[in-house]
Design an enzyme around this catalytic site. Structure first.
Site: not given
Ligand code: KIV
Length: 270
Positions: A51-52, A90, A118, A120, A187
């Protein structure tokens, strides 16, 4: 370049074996077919449609505006160019807030080409991880600095600096491993925490801004190529010294990860 450095049909078993052999693997983000193809050819084992993309492609100041449709579209592009890397997608902000929503969205990403998704979070994603794992969907749990929570954290800050917080992150990692996570991504944490955590779990840990002791390393493609507007401490521009343009820069990154020369001391937090 020898064909042996190409990433061929990488699976979770491949990554687990790399960990067991005490070796390292390289991961990078990509968002289209062209880069996906270059990354596989240059020995990158895992490609993340992250999602960057909200920041590096769309120009937002956080990852929060990214939608499921965005990730699905870019995963379909990456899949078309893939040369055998493991593809990770993501789950964007608020796309895993209920069981039904999580299962539908994770299934859409797998149908678009992802091999693993993925999420978070820490302890609070353990039940979601279990839900997905039990239904055959592999999970990477993204811990430490979790950019989707930037407003709660109060900025993109290093996590786990005090002993209590570091201990909590290690306990949560075990909880997520027990819930069925196949990979952890850590991270922006101190090097010592990343090392302790990597040694204490059985599954591979991928680091970004976490020092050289994790099993894998990941970077945002635009950072490795020096085209991001900001350059945090843990970033290295591999294009500057490349004598073979972009493929050369990606090759240098993958090799530096595998031989342990990246990240170096100057890229670590303590
Ligand atoms: O979205 C992304 O690119 C990521 C990496 C920073 C690990 O999550």
């Amino acid at each position: 370049m020898s064909t042996q450095s190409k990433a061929r049909n990488v699976t979770l078993t491949t990554l687990q074996k790399i960990k067991e052999n005490g070796e390292k693997f390289a991961c990078l983000t990509a968002y289209d077919a062209g880069f996906s193809s270059i990354l596989g050819d240059q020995g990158v084992e895992v490609i993340l449609v992250g999602d960057s993309l909200g920041m590096v492609l769309q120009g937002h100041d956080s990852t929060l505006p990214v939608t499921m449709e965005d990730i699905i579209y870019h995963m379909q592009c990456v899949k078309r160019g893939n040369k055998g890397a493991l593809l990770m997608a993501d789950m964007p902000f608020m796309s895993y807030s209920s069981e039904t929503q999580t299962l539908e969205n994770a299934a859409s990403l797998m149908r678009a080409g992802a091999h693993i998704i993925k999420l978070e979070g820490g302890a609070w994603i353990a039940s979601t991880t279990k839900l997905l794992a039990e239904r055959g969907i592999p999970v990477c749990a993204h811990m430490g600095l979790t950019p989707q929570s930037v407003n709660r954290i109060g900025g993109f800050h290093v996590q786990g600096r005090d002993t209590e917080q570091a201990q909590a992150i290690i306990e949560e990692a075990h909880l997520l491993q027990d819930a069925g996570a196949n990979l952890l991504l850590l991270e922006c944490v101190p090097r010592s925490l990343a090392k302790e955590l990597t040694n204490s779990v059985d599954i591979p840990v991928i680091g970004i801004g976490a020092g050289p002791d994790t099993t894998g390393q990941i970077m945002v493609l635009h950072d490795v190529l020096g085209i991001s507007p900001i350059s945090p401490k843990f970033v290295k521009n591999f294009l500057i010294e490349s004598t073979n343009g972009i493929p050369g820069a990606i090759h240098a990154y993958a090799q530096a990860v595998k031989n342990g020369s990246f990240p170096a001391e100057e890229h670590c937090f303590h």
